[in-house]
Motif scaffolding. Structure first.
Motif, PDB file in Angstrom:
ATOM      1  N   PRO A 108       1.147 -64.927  -6.056  1.00 11.00           N
ATOM      2  CA  PRO A 108       1.877 -65.764  -4.813  1.00 11.00           C
ATOM      3  C   PRO A 108       3.145 -66.263  -4.429  1.00 11.00           C
ATOM      4  O   PRO A 108       3.263 -66.298  -3.625  1.00 11.00           O
ATOM      5  N   LEU A 109       3.744 -66.575  -5.590  1.00 12.50           N
ATOM      6  CA  LEU A 109       5.083 -67.521  -6.198  1.00 12.50           C
ATOM      7  C   LEU A 109       6.220 -66.279  -5.912  1.00 12.50           C
ATOM      8  O   LEU A 109       6.913 -66.579  -4.583  1.00 12.50           O
ATOM      9  N   PHE A 110       5.511 -64.398  -6.223  1.00 13.76           N
ATOM     10  CA  PHE A 110       6.215 -63.571  -5.881  1.00 13.76           C
ATOM     11  C   PHE A 110       6.198 -63.470  -4.286  1.00 13.76           C
ATOM     12  O   PHE A 110       7.330 -63.450  -3.877  1.00 13.76           O
ATOM     13  N   ARG A 111       5.279 -63.464  -3.728  1.00  9.32           N
ATOM     14  CA  ARG A 111       4.923 -63.618  -2.378  1.00  9.32           C
ATOM     15  C   ARG A 111       6.004 -64.522  -1.538  1.00  9.32           C
ATOM     16  O   ARG A 111       6.541 -63.531  -0.197  1.00  9.32           O
ATOM     17  N   VAL A 112       6.005 -65.496  -1.811  1.00  9.03           N
ATOM     18  CA  VAL A 112       6.574 -66.647  -0.966  1.00  9.03           C
ATOM     19  C   VAL A 112       7.797 -65.934  -1.296  1.00  9.03           C
ATOM     20  O   VAL A 112       8.781 -66.345  -0.442  1.00  9.03           O
ATOM     21  N   ARG A 113       9.048 -65.785  -2.665  1.00  8.81           N
ATOM     22  CA  ARG A 113      10.092 -65.785  -3.089  1.00  8.81           C
ATOM     23  C   ARG A 113      10.473 -64.293  -1.906  1.00  8.81           C
ATOM     24  O   ARG A 113      11.657 -64.445  -1.465  1.00  8.81           O
ATOM     25  N   ARG A 129       0.291 -74.149  -0.894  1.00 14.44           N
ATOM     26  CA  ARG A 129      -0.704 -73.637  -0.036  1.00 14.44           C
ATOM     27  C   ARG A 129      -0.220 -72.857   1.141  1.00 14.44           C
ATOM     28  O   ARG A 129      -0.074 -71.659   1.304  1.00 14.44           O
ATOM     29  N   HIS A 130       0.702 -73.941   1.801  1.00 12.36           N
ATOM     30  CA  HIS A 130       0.900 -73.366   3.559  1.00 12.36           C
ATOM     31  C   HIS A 130       2.101 -72.365   3.145  1.00 12.36           C
ATOM     32  O   HIS A 130       2.131 -71.789   4.084  1.00 12.36           O
ATOM     33  N   LEU A 131       3.279 -72.427   1.996  1.00 13.19           N
ATOM     34  CA  LEU A 131       3.797 -71.271   2.194  1.00 13.19           C
ATOM     35  C   LEU A 131       3.470 -69.944   2.006  1.00 13.19           C
ATOM     36  O   LEU A 131       3.740 -69.246   2.232  1.00 13.19           O
ATOM     37  N   VAL A 132       2.570 -70.058   1.135  1.00 19.03           N
ATOM     38  CA  VAL A 132       1.779 -68.631   0.735  1.00 19.03           C
ATOM     39  C   VAL A 132       1.451 -68.096   2.098  1.00 19.03           C
ATOM     40  O   VAL A 132       1.175 -67.105   2.249  1.00 19.03           O
ATOM     41  N   THR A 133       0.722 -68.928   2.919  1.00 16.96           N
ATOM     42  CA  THR A 133       0.064 -69.030   4.027  1.00 16.96           C
ATOM     43  C   THR A 133       1.543 -68.223   5.296  1.00 16.96           C
ATOM     44  O   THR A 133       1.299 -66.907   5.840  1.00 16.96           O
ATOM     45  N   GLU A 154      14.101 -65.570  10.741  1.00 10.41           N
ATOM     46  CA  GLU A 154      15.085 -66.237  10.491  1.00 10.41           C
ATOM     47  C   GLU A 154      14.367 -68.439  10.433  1.00 10.41           C
ATOM     48  O   GLU A 154      14.390 -68.052   9.125  1.00 10.41           O
ATOM     49  N   ALA A 155      13.422 -68.367  11.001  1.00 12.11           N
ATOM     50  CA  ALA A 155      12.986 -69.423  10.828  1.00 12.11           C
ATOM     51  C   ALA A 155      11.653 -69.318   9.995  1.00 12.11           C
ATOM     52  O   ALA A 155      11.494 -71.028   9.318  1.00 12.11           O
ATOM     53  N   ALA A 156      10.983 -68.511   9.888  1.00 15.72           N
ATOM     54  CA  ALA A 156      10.086 -68.295   8.574  1.00 15.72           C
ATOM     55  C   ALA A 156      10.627 -68.242   6.898  1.00 15.72           C
ATOM     56  O   ALA A 156      10.131 -69.442   6.144  1.00 15.72           O
ATOM     57  N   GLY A 157      11.690 -67.380   7.224  1.00 13.31           N
ATOM     58  CA  GLY A 157      12.482 -68.111   6.250  1.00 13.31           C
ATOM     59  C   GLY A 157      13.379 -69.204   5.440  1.00 13.31           C
ATOM     60  O   GLY A 157      13.200 -70.011   4.617  1.00 13.31           O
ATOM     61  N   THR A 158      13.495 -69.881   6.813  1.00 13.98           N
ATOM     62  CA  THR A 158      13.772 -71.408   6.620  1.00 13.98           C
ATOM     63  C   THR A 158      12.861 -72.678   6.296  1.00 13.98           C
ATOM     64  O   THR A 158      13.356 -73.006   5.902  1.00 13.98           O
ATOM     65  N   VAL A 159      11.820 -72.006   6.877  1.00 19.81           N
ATOM     66  CA  VAL A 159      10.477 -73.091   6.124  1.00 19.81           C
ATOM     67  C   VAL A 159       9.917 -72.840   4.719  1.00 19.81           C
ATOM     68  O   VAL A 159      10.178 -73.003   4.416  1.00 19.81           O
TER      69      VAL A 159
END
Length: 407
Positions: A289-294, A350-354, A386-391
């Motif tokens: 999950p960390l890889f997916r987020v980054r 978990r929210h960042l993974v979502t 861009e908004a998703a990346g910012t969050v």
């Protein structure tokens, strides 16, 4: 449109129903608005009708129908549906998602942070000298400060120096407070520096100086305390909340994982769950999950670079088939507030993974293909990306984890 704005809209509908005599209740200060749960529909849902049913002396679904009639008159909604015992499900027009994206891009990584300065709440976090507890306390201090709280961290023992040098968990530093670090410090605070005080702290004022401070010598100061200053006291300290952080200890040494993977390994599991160390936190694949987020964050940055090369830039607008991502982005302020309230950094992780998982289906459609020219739809999708990346970047920063532009 953000959940806070939706909350105001729902409360306005309640106030109208009260003014028109259809409901006899006290208008609450806040209506909880969040993505719909199982059995729900639309972009957001609220349980305000269930909340008001008892004081109104009416069944929840009757209250929901009264409010639904007024919410349907709002141009920002395409539909309002009552489900279950009385949940109101709200479907937004495309322009509402554009407003949310504008808000995120305007506030940047501070989207979801408090906007009113000091919240009036002082929190003292206590933790044992155990690596997971120290990292969790450091992270909670960051999140609580993002919500405007005054935070002091105390460790029951001396943390290992490697927990700071490798994992970035700094809760005992003396001297100036560095940006975005959850630390309690001693010494005069200039700009973002902390001040050491003697004697009880009353309201928002501290006590007088006993002399100048040179180099690293400590001083005690009296005088007005300016907003958002962190104080470490040596006398009695009265906190609104006294919280002990004691998660299940790490079963192994997270230091070999490095800062980012090590912190994620300790923060992603709930406090009552045992973290997996070393686990697969360093593996670059979808099961991590960390890889997916980054990776999702890095993809959004790459798309911005590629779009600039093609001569177009983000411009918020309606985006179709992105409801899950818009809902997750809109939920970010609520998640930060809940993380601070319940002291659960795993909730933010978990929210960042979502958010990352909801963003990935959008990204392939951001850039024009072949001879296709960039259109308003491409610019709107780029702005949403861009908004998703910012969050994602803002959330990772609160967890003390880097968000690289290239991965």
């Amino acid at each position: 449109m953000t959940p806070a704005e939706l909350s105001h809209t729902v409360l306005h509908a309640v106030r109208r129903a009260v003014d028109e005599g259809e409901l006899s209740v006290t208008v609450p200060e806040r209506a909880v608005v969040a993505p719909p749960g199982p059995g729900g529909c639309g972009d957001y849902a609220t349980n305000i009708a269930l909340q008001l049913a008892r004081p109104a002396g009416r069944p929840p679904r009757d209250v929901a129908e009264i409010l639904r009639a007024r919410l349907l008159g709002e141009q920002r909604f395409t539909d309002v549906v009552v489900t279950g015992p009385g949940f109101l499900n709200l479907s937004l027009r495309g322009t509402a998602s554009a407003g949310l994206v504008e808000e995120i891009l305007r506030r940047g990584r501070r989207y979801g942070h408090a906007t009113t300065g000091f919240s009036g709440t002082a929190v003292r976090l206590r933790c044992p000298a155990e690596v997971r507890a120290v990292v969790v306390a450091d992270t909670l201090a960051r999140v609580l400060r993002s919500q405007g709280d005054f935070v002091r961290v105390e460790c029951e023992g001396r943390p290992a120096p490697e927990w700071e040098s490798v994992l970035g968990a700094d809760i005992t530093t003396r001297g100036p407070r560095t940006a975005d670090r959850g630390v309690a410090t001693r010494g005069p605070r200039i700009a973002d520096r902390d001040v050491a005080t003697q004697g009880p702290r009353t309201a928002d004022r501290d006590v007088t100086t006993q002399g100048p401070r040179t180099a690293d010598r400590e001083v005690t100061t009296r005088g007005p305390r300016t907003a958002d200053r962190d104080i470490t006291t040596r006398g009695p300290h009265i906190a609104d909340q006294d919280v002990t952080i004691r998660p299940v200890p790490a079963p192994g040494d997270p230091l070999p994982l490095g800062r980012d993977a090590g912190r994620w390994a300790l923060l992603h599991p709930a406090a009552h769950d045992r973290p997996r160390i070393p686990g697969d936190h360093l593996v670059q694949r979808e099961s991590n999950p960390l890889f997916r987020v980054r990776y999702a964050h890095a993809r959004t940055r790459a798309l911005l670079r590629n779009a600039a090369d093609l001569g177009f830039h983000p411009e918020p607008g309606p985006v179709s088939e992105a409801e899950a991502l818009v809902a997750a982005l809109g939920d970010h302020p609520r998640v930060l507030a809940a993380t601070a309230t319940h002291h659960t950094p795993d909730r933010l992780a978990r929210h960042l993974v979502t958010v990352a998982d909801a963003a990935m289906p959008l990204l392939p459609a951001v850039l024009p293909l072949g001879e296709e020219k960039p259109s308003a739809a491409h610019r709107a999708r780029l702005a949403l990306a861009e908004a998703a990346g910012t969050v994602l970047a803002g959330g990772l920063s609160l967890l003390g984890i880097d968000a690289p532009d290239h991965l």
